[in-house]
Design an enzyme around this catalytic site. Structure first.
Site, PDB file in Angstrom:
ATOM      1  N   ASP A   1      -0.559  25.897 -38.646  1.00 59.67           N
ATOM      2  CA  ASP A   1      -1.923  25.539 -38.270  1.00 59.67           C
ATOM      3  C   ASP A   1      -2.375  26.488 -37.175  1.00 59.67           C
ATOM      4  O   ASP A   1      -1.591  26.833 -36.289  1.00 59.67           O
ATOM      5  CB  ASP A   1      -2.023  24.078 -37.834  1.00 59.67           C
ATOM      6  CG  ASP A   1      -1.095  23.730 -36.682  1.00 59.67           C
ATOM      7  OD1 ASP A   1      -1.530  23.818 -35.514  1.00 59.67           O
ATOM      8  OD2 ASP A   1       0.070  23.368 -36.952  1.00 59.67           O
TER       9      ASP A   1
ATOM     10  N   ASP B   1      -8.200  15.672 -36.642  1.00 53.49           N
ATOM     11  CA  ASP B   1      -7.218  15.827 -35.567  1.00 53.49           C
ATOM     12  C   ASP B   1      -7.602  14.857 -34.454  1.00 53.49           C
ATOM     13  O   ASP B   1      -8.552  15.086 -33.707  1.00 53.49           O
ATOM     14  CB  ASP B   1      -7.243  17.270 -35.070  1.00 53.49           C
ATOM     15  CG  ASP B   1      -6.270  17.538 -33.919  1.00 53.49           C
ATOM     16  OD1 ASP B   1      -5.582  16.595 -33.484  1.00 53.49           O
ATOM     17  OD2 ASP B   1      -6.213  18.691 -33.451  1.00 53.49           O
TER      18      ASP B   1
ATOM     19  N   GLU C   1      -6.065  12.912 -31.253  1.00 56.86           N
ATOM     20  CA  GLU C   1      -4.907  12.924 -30.354  1.00 56.86           C
ATOM     21  C   GLU C   1      -5.366  12.846 -28.905  1.00 56.86           C
ATOM     22  O   GLU C   1      -6.509  12.502 -28.629  1.00 56.86           O
ATOM     23  CB  GLU C   1      -4.087  14.186 -30.591  1.00 56.86           C
ATOM     24  CG  GLU C   1      -4.885  15.491 -30.431  1.00 56.86           C
ATOM     25  CD  GLU C   1      -4.028  16.738 -30.553  1.00 56.86           C
ATOM     26  OE1 GLU C   1      -3.124  16.898 -29.719  1.00 56.86           O
ATOM     27  OE2 GLU C   1      -4.264  17.539 -31.491  1.00 56.86           O
TER      28      GLU C   1
END
Length: 292
Positions: A92, A181, A183
């Site tokens: 990534d 994503d 987090e």
């Protein structure tokens, strides 16, 4: 005339020497170690040196990336043990990696990639085109990810921004569904100021809108510790593929609702680009996810 014999100090010289000694005794001497260290302060009475902690600098908006907080919050504890034939290597990338050497990665065995496309509703990756098309050009199956900032705009708004800036999907067998994503917040409060129920609602809003726009269930990238803290270990998103973040020899305990992971980010210090991942399946399973 008085005679001064050798060895007899002149009275005036004796007075000046005594005065000089007295003045020196009143001047404090700063330890060299304190003067040389900008973070140190000297204690004249105790004769010790203490260090003043340095406050971490908040990164600039837009610089967040996948796995940015994993090592700091969860630590690092080894790499996957052995080589599993049923796992496929991936990477990534984000803007900080610049123009990526995709040929080098392909030759090293990497077969899929995800590239940061957007963040919030205020940032797009200036290297996205090179990274996204470059991976495709060497034969990789690739996808895009969005770094969520739930404290700035709604989930649906960010899903639209993501799709409009590279996060869409096409049924060409080479494009993976977009990834959310979600987090640690690198800019402030860990859970973006939201309650666990508020966070679950925000995530659902994003996922529903992404599916409405693309027809696909977005992948969820997260860590078990963050998910437990910020969603209350919510178990209702098992229809979405899980991309787990854990820098250790195993993926460890998964968030509630998932019995297995689809992808696993296992290190941020791998060859060429740093961030390396395992797909839980052979290359044909990567393609199956791309095809939908």
């Amino acid at each position: 005339m008085p005679v001064h014999r050798p060895g007899s100090p002149r009275p005036r010289h004796a007075f000046l020497a005594g005065a000089l000694i007295a003045v020196c005794a009143l001047v404090p001497i700063t330890p060299a170690s304190a003067a040389e260290s900008p973070d140190a302060t000297a204690s004249a009475t105790a004769g010790t040196t203490t260090t003043t902690p340095v406050t971490p600098t908040t990164p600039a908006r837009g610089t967040a990336r996948m796995g940015m907080g994993v090592a700091a919050h969860d630590g690092q504890d080894g790499l996957p043990t052995g080589t599993r034939a049923a796992q496929t290597e991936g990477v990534d990338v984000a803007s900080y990696q610049g123009n990526v050497s995709w040929t080098t990665l392909w030759n090293s065995g990497v077969r899929w990639s995800y590239n940061k496309a957007s963040e919030g509703t205020y940032y797009t990756n200036p290297y996205f085109s090179q990274q996204y098309t470059g991976a495709y050009g060497v034969g990789m199956i690739r996808g895009a990810y969005h770094f969520a900032t739930p404290d700035t705009t709604s989930g649906a708004t960010q899903a639209n921004y993501f799709v409009d800036h590279g996060g869409g999907w096409s049924a060409d067998g080479r494009t993976l569904p977009g990834t959310l994503d979600i987090e640690w917040n690198p800019y402030g409060d860990t859970c973006y100021g939201k309650s666990t129920s508020g966070m679950v609602s925000w995530i659902r809003d994003f996922l529903n809108q992404y599916k409405a726009r693309t027809g696909r269930n977005a992948v969820i990238y997260t860590s078990t510790t963050w998910w437990s803290q910020c969603t209350g270990n919510y178990a209702g998103f098992s229809a979405n593929p899980l991309w787990i973040a854990r820098y250790a020899s195993t993926a460890g305990t998964l968030p509630a609702g998932w019995s297995t992971y689809t992808m696993w980010q296992y290190t941020s210090s791998g060859p060429t680009v740093g961030d390396h991942d395992k797909f839980n399946g052979a290359p044909d399973r990567v393609q199956a996810l791309a095809k939908g």
